[in-house]
Scaffold this active site. Sequence first.
Site, PDB file in Angstrom:
ATOM      1  CG  HIS A  18     -15.618   2.244   5.565  1.00 36.31           C
ATOM      2  ND1 HIS A  18     -15.141   1.177   5.952  1.00 36.31           N
ATOM      3  CD2 HIS A  18     -14.423   3.103   5.477  1.00 36.31           C
ATOM      4  CE1 HIS A  18     -13.816   1.236   5.881  1.00 36.31           C
ATOM      5  NE2 HIS A  18     -13.562   2.403   5.641  1.00 36.31           N
ATOM      6  CG  ASN A  65      -8.812   6.457   7.035  1.00 36.73           C
ATOM      7  OD1 ASN A  65      -9.447   5.500   7.013  1.00 36.73           O
ATOM      8  ND2 ASN A  65      -8.146   7.006   6.041  1.00 36.73           N
ATOM      9  CG  ASN A 111      -6.933   2.516   5.920  1.00 38.09           C
ATOM     10  OD1 ASN A 111      -6.121   1.853   5.804  1.00 38.09           O
ATOM     11  ND2 ASN A 111      -7.267   3.271   4.691  1.00 38.09           N
TER      12      ASN A 111
END
Length: 197
Positions: A18, A65, A111
């Site tokens: 990520h 997020n 997200n």
Amino acid sequence: MLIVGLGNPGPEHARNRHNAGFRALDVFAQAHGFHFRRIQHQALLAEGRMAGQRVILAKPQTFMNLSGRAVRPLVSAYRVPLHRLLVVYDDMDLPLGAIRLRPRGSPGGHNGMKSIVQALGTTEFPRLRIGIGRPPGAMDPADYVLQDFRPDEEEILEGVLHRAAQAIQTFIEEGLEAAMNRHNAQPAIRPAGKTGE
């Protein structure tokens, strides 16, 4: 120009899939003498000049997020037109070894991008996607993106991050269309031992 790399802060996340966006900005910063030294609007910033223009690199520290909470204030504070914003992030829909520049688009299942789109109220801004591939088997995608790259993946990623840094440079110096023409055409790198069949 504002170049935003997405990721999660903290050493425990530094090598997660990520965090490909953070790592691409790190490679670019090192190549061009930018230094991440200050926090502003919940983002770690580096600043310099390229091609006669001010360039700001930003790594949101909000966790993935909530990335929009950093990006929107930065866009406002620096009065960045959205066509001069580039968001760099990991994408499971691209194979490891691929990068893609696009002028706009939906956030898909990402997200961090959903947060930015919601905060800016538009999908009309450039982005650079770095492929990380799909999770194996029935693995939860949320678990997959928070895993570190495997050693064999790191070997591929090193080259990909340098290509991403080159794409960022082209975007800054020559614009999005030139960057897309030059860098989207490059083929994905195949892992060692794989054939094209």
